[in-house]
Write an enzyme that holds these catalytic residues in place. Sequence first.
Site, PDB file in Angstrom:
ATOM      1  N   GLU A   1       0.839  -1.212   0.000  1.00  0.00           N
ATOM      2  CA  GLU A   1       0.000   0.000   0.000  1.00  0.00           C
ATOM      3  C   GLU A   1       0.867   1.253   0.000  1.00  0.00           C
ATOM      4  O   GLU A   1       1.874   1.322   0.694  1.00  0.00           O
ATOM      5  CB  GLU A   1      -0.885  -0.007   1.252  1.00  0.00           C
ATOM      6  CG  GLU A   1      -1.823   1.185   1.302  1.00  0.00           C
ATOM      7  CD  GLU A   1      -2.968   0.948   2.259  1.00  0.00           C
ATOM      8  OE1 GLU A   1      -3.712  -0.032   2.057  1.00  0.00           O
ATOM      9  OE2 GLU A   1      -3.097   1.735   3.206  1.00  0.00           O
TER      10      GLU A   1
ATOM     11  N   ALA B   1      -9.751  11.561   3.045  1.00  0.00           N
ATOM     12  CA  ALA B   1     -11.168  11.846   3.264  1.00  0.00           C
ATOM     13  C   ALA B   1     -11.401  13.351   3.096  1.00  0.00           C
ATOM     14  O   ALA B   1     -11.133  14.125   4.003  1.00  0.00           O
ATOM     15  CB  ALA B   1     -11.599  11.385   4.648  1.00  0.00           C
TER      16      ALA B   1
ATOM     17  N   ALA C   1     -20.359   2.345   4.036  1.00  0.00           N
ATOM     18  CA  ALA C   1     -19.679   1.861   2.829  1.00  0.00           C
ATOM     19  C   ALA C   1     -20.611   0.995   1.986  1.00  0.00           C
ATOM     20  O   ALA C   1     -20.497   0.974   0.755  1.00  0.00           O
ATOM     21  CB  ALA C   1     -18.429   1.079   3.227  1.00  0.00           C
TER      22      ALA C   1
ATOM     23  N   HIS D   1     -14.717  -2.765  14.381  1.00  0.00           N
ATOM     24  CA  HIS D   1     -14.530  -1.337  14.077  1.00  0.00           C
ATOM     25  C   HIS D   1     -14.775  -0.554  15.367  1.00  0.00           C
ATOM     26  O   HIS D   1     -15.689  -0.902  16.140  1.00  0.00           O
ATOM     27  CB  HIS D   1     -15.519  -0.908  12.980  1.00  0.00           C
ATOM     28  CG  HIS D   1     -15.342   0.508  12.557  1.00  0.00           C
ATOM     29  ND1 HIS D   1     -16.037   1.550  13.128  1.00  0.00           N
ATOM     30  CD2 HIS D   1     -14.525   1.065  11.626  1.00  0.00           C
ATOM     31  CE1 HIS D   1     -15.651   2.689  12.548  1.00  0.00           C
ATOM     32  NE2 HIS D   1     -14.751   2.412  11.631  1.00  0.00           N
TER      33      HIS D   1
ATOM     34  N   LYS E   1     -22.106  -5.551   3.460  1.00  0.00           N
ATOM     35  CA  LYS E   1     -21.235  -4.986   2.411  1.00  0.00           C
ATOM     36  C   LYS E   1     -20.950  -6.038   1.346  1.00  0.00           C
ATOM     37  O   LYS E   1     -21.016  -5.760   0.149  1.00  0.00           O
ATOM     38  CB  LYS E   1     -19.888  -4.539   3.016  1.00  0.00           C
ATOM     39  CG  LYS E   1     -19.948  -3.310   3.852  1.00  0.00           C
ATOM     40  CD  LYS E   1     -18.605  -2.600   3.958  1.00  0.00           C
ATOM     41  CE  LYS E   1     -17.666  -3.175   4.973  1.00  0.00           C
ATOM     42  NZ  LYS E   1     -16.589  -2.230   5.365  1.00  0.00           N
TER      43      LYS E   1
ATOM     44  N   GLN F   1      -7.941  -4.468   8.643  1.00  0.00           N
ATOM     45  CA  GLN F   1      -7.196  -3.496   9.440  1.00  0.00           C
ATOM     46  C   GLN F   1      -5.966  -4.217   9.988  1.00  0.00           C
ATOM     47  O   GLN F   1      -5.957  -5.450  10.104  1.00  0.00           O
ATOM     48  CB  GLN F   1      -8.112  -3.023  10.591  1.00  0.00           C
ATOM     49  CG  GLN F   1      -7.523  -2.031  11.561  1.00  0.00           C
ATOM     50  CD  GLN F   1      -7.142  -0.732  10.878  1.00  0.00           C
ATOM     51  OE1 GLN F   1      -6.154  -0.700  10.133  1.00  0.00           O
ATOM     52  NE2 GLN F   1      -7.891   0.316  11.123  1.00  0.00           N
TER      53      GLN F   1
ATOM     54  N   GLN G   1       5.612   5.696  15.739  1.00  0.00           N
ATOM     55  CA  GLN G   1       4.557   5.179  14.849  1.00  0.00           C
ATOM     56  C   GLN G   1       3.568   4.343  15.672  1.00  0.00           C
ATOM     57  O   GLN G   1       2.361   4.448  15.506  1.00  0.00           O
ATOM     58  CB  GLN G   1       5.266   4.305  13.818  1.00  0.00           C
ATOM     59  CG  GLN G   1       4.487   3.891  12.620  1.00  0.00           C
ATOM     60  CD  GLN G   1       5.292   2.859  11.811  1.00  0.00           C
ATOM     61  OE1 GLN G   1       6.492   2.644  12.053  1.00  0.00           O
ATOM     62  NE2 GLN G   1       4.651   2.212  10.877  1.00  0.00           N
TER      63      GLN G   1
HETATM   64  P1  FAD Z   1     -18.396   0.893   7.140  1.00  0.00           P
HETATM   65  O1  FAD Z   1     -18.249  -0.453   6.567  1.00  0.00           O
HETATM   66  O2  FAD Z   1     -19.493   1.755   6.644  1.00  0.00           O
HETATM   67  O3  FAD Z   1     -18.490   0.737   8.727  1.00  0.00           O
HETATM   68  C1  FAD Z   1     -18.348   1.847   9.598  1.00  0.00           C
HETATM   69  C2  FAD Z   1     -19.052   1.542  10.919  1.00  0.00           C
HETATM   70  O4  FAD Z   1     -20.465   1.544  10.717  1.00  0.00           O
HETATM   71  C3  FAD Z   1     -18.727   0.144  11.498  1.00  0.00           C
HETATM   72  O5  FAD Z   1     -18.727   0.250  12.886  1.00  0.00           O
HETATM   73  C4  FAD Z   1     -19.890  -0.711  11.008  1.00  0.00           C
HETATM   74  O6  FAD Z   1     -20.109  -1.844  11.837  1.00  0.00           O
HETATM   75  C5  FAD Z   1     -21.023   0.296  11.097  1.00  0.00           C
HETATM   76  N1  FAD Z   1     -22.150   0.045  10.161  1.00  0.00           N
HETATM   77  C6  FAD Z   1     -22.071  -0.347   8.869  1.00  0.00           C
HETATM   78  N2  FAD Z   1     -23.311  -0.435   8.337  1.00  0.00           N
HETATM   79  C7  FAD Z   1     -24.199  -0.078   9.307  1.00  0.00           C
HETATM   80  C8  FAD Z   1     -25.608   0.050   9.379  1.00  0.00           C
HETATM   81  N3  FAD Z   1     -26.379  -0.217   8.325  1.00  0.00           N
HETATM   82  N4  FAD Z   1     -26.162   0.460  10.558  1.00  0.00           N
HETATM   83  C9  FAD Z   1     -25.392   0.734  11.635  1.00  0.00           C
HETATM   84  N5  FAD Z   1     -24.032   0.632  11.626  1.00  0.00           N
HETATM   85  C10 FAD Z   1     -23.444   0.244  10.485  1.00  0.00           C
HETATM   86  N6  FAD Z   1      -9.884   5.758   5.260  1.00  0.00           N
HETATM   87  C11 FAD Z   1      -9.690   6.747   4.342  1.00  0.00           C
HETATM   88  O7  FAD Z   1     -10.146   7.869   4.547  1.00  0.00           O
HETATM   89  N7  FAD Z   1      -8.967   6.524   3.201  1.00  0.00           N
HETATM   90  C12 FAD Z   1      -8.441   5.311   2.903  1.00  0.00           C
HETATM   91  O8  FAD Z   1      -7.795   5.132   1.854  1.00  0.00           O
HETATM   92  C13 FAD Z   1      -8.643   4.236   3.823  1.00  0.00           C
HETATM   93  N8  FAD Z   1      -8.201   2.989   3.575  1.00  0.00           N
HETATM   94  C14 FAD Z   1      -8.481   1.958   4.438  1.00  0.00           C
HETATM   95  C15 FAD Z   1      -8.066   0.652   4.123  1.00  0.00           C
HETATM   96  C16 FAD Z   1      -8.338  -0.405   4.989  1.00  0.00           C
HETATM   97  C17 FAD Z   1      -7.895  -1.801   4.610  1.00  0.00           C
HETATM   98  C18 FAD Z   1      -9.003  -0.168   6.220  1.00  0.00           C
HETATM   99  C19 FAD Z   1      -9.252  -1.294   7.182  1.00  0.00           C
HETATM  100  C20 FAD Z   1      -9.426   1.124   6.542  1.00  0.00           C
HETATM  101  C21 FAD Z   1      -9.180   2.198   5.656  1.00  0.00           C
HETATM  102  N9  FAD Z   1      -9.619   3.504   5.931  1.00  0.00           N
HETATM  103  C22 FAD Z   1      -9.384   4.510   5.027  1.00  0.00           C
HETATM  104  C23 FAD Z   1     -10.289   3.817   7.207  1.00  0.00           C
HETATM  105  C24 FAD Z   1     -11.833   3.725   7.099  1.00  0.00           C
HETATM  106  O9  FAD Z   1     -12.312   4.716   6.233  1.00  0.00           O
HETATM  107  C25 FAD Z   1     -12.382   3.931   8.521  1.00  0.00           C
HETATM  108  O10 FAD Z   1     -12.050   2.842   9.340  1.00  0.00           O
HETATM  109  C26 FAD Z   1     -13.879   4.243   8.600  1.00  0.00           C
HETATM  110  O11 FAD Z   1     -14.166   4.672   9.941  1.00  0.00           O
HETATM  111  C27 FAD Z   1     -14.787   3.068   8.297  1.00  0.00           C
HETATM  112  O12 FAD Z   1     -14.827   2.789   6.964  1.00  0.00           O
HETATM  113  P2  FAD Z   1     -15.586   1.446   6.442  1.00  0.00           P
HETATM  114  O13 FAD Z   1     -15.539   1.508   4.971  1.00  0.00           O
HETATM  115  O14 FAD Z   1     -15.030   0.252   7.106  1.00  0.00           O
HETATM  116  O15 FAD Z   1     -17.053   1.760   6.967  1.00  0.00           O
END
Ligand code: FAD
Length: 290
Positions: free
Chosen positions: A17, A51, A125, A150, A166, A177, A213
């Site tokens: 990455e 973001a 997401a 999360h 998802k 993560q 870090q």
């Molecule tokens: P989601 O899958 O939407 O989940 C977020 C939270 O909402 C979780 O607690 C989930 O359980 C909850 N949730 C989901 N659906 C529902 C629902 N219907 N009702 C209630 N709760 C719900 N961030 C960046 O800004 N840029 C990046 O490039 C980036 N890369 C990443 C790469 C990886 C491999 C990882 C693990 C994380 C990355 N992140 C990045 C961080 C990520 O954006 C954050 O962790 C963010 O807070 C959650 O994103 P998500 O897509 O997992 O969210």
Amino acid sequence: MQVKEILNSGKVTLSFEVFPPKTSDAFEAVDAAVNQIAALRPDFMSVTYGAGGGTSAYTVRIAKDIKEKYGVTSLAHLSCVSSTREQVRGMLDQMKENGIENVLALRGDIPKDATFPLANQYHYASELIEEIRNYAPNLCIGAACYPEGHPESANKAEDIQHLKEKVDAGVDFITTQMFFDNAILHNYLYRIREAGVNVPVCAGIMPVTAASQMKRIFQLSGTYLPARFKSILDRFGGNPAAMKQAGIAYATEQIIDLIANGVDHIHVYTMNKPEIAAQIQANLSEIINL
Ligand code: FAD
């Protein structure tokens, strides 16, 4: 090439990455690091997405260069929580125009000053994944997952349920993560498979090569630190060269143990550091050719 084809090929894979520059001044330095990391010929490289504002403009450009200039499959991250639907579609149009084949669909962290859920935008997401499936159906889609849950989730079961939503919305693979204790991943894999999540999983490994870090990682995500890792920090944290060597060795051992136990896809958070990517790859030279 699509990342799902690579992950479904039956081989052990190693991916790296990188992140885009925060300002245009830093573009050349990032480009040079990306070029050196690509020269290691990983199975694919992912490019993170800032973001809102700043670095997001460079994600597609770097992903395009990785594919076209450096000849490595690329994966562009895309987050949605700070964007309107029009902005997200604009970004998907850009991906199409630039020949991007793979996207990691993320919600992103909620901005500190925002009221959540935000009106008329994406909340999770899973909604972005639905949008991509409808608007850009040829893209291979990845999503994030959290072996320790999360931070916003009440418990792991709820988080796994949302992960399943998802995947059902159209995800082809997931990336975890970072974690520092492999037992946590094995337990998580068991639980997500039991919940019906059957797409390939890339295990996210962070080589911690400086004590500062680790402090940041811990403050941001509260990741569990095994005693063995704490001893490394205690003993070598004050000596940058020793800490770097020990951090690379720890990440290498984690990866070898994962592959030995059937986890075939390793994604390393290389943080734009070609020498760290190169050392890890050299340590695995025979192992990743399985
Ligand atoms: P989601 O899958 O939407 O989940 C977020 C939270 O909402 C979780 O607690 C989930 O359980 C909850 N949730 C989901 N659906 C529902 C629902 N219907 N009702 C209630 N709760 C719900 N961030 C960046 O800004 N840029 C990046 O490039 C980036 N890369 C990443 C790469 C990886 C491999 C990882 C693990 C994380 C990355 N992140 C990045 C961080 C990520 O954006 C954050 O962790 C963010 O807070 C959650 O994103 P998500 O897509 O997992 O969210």
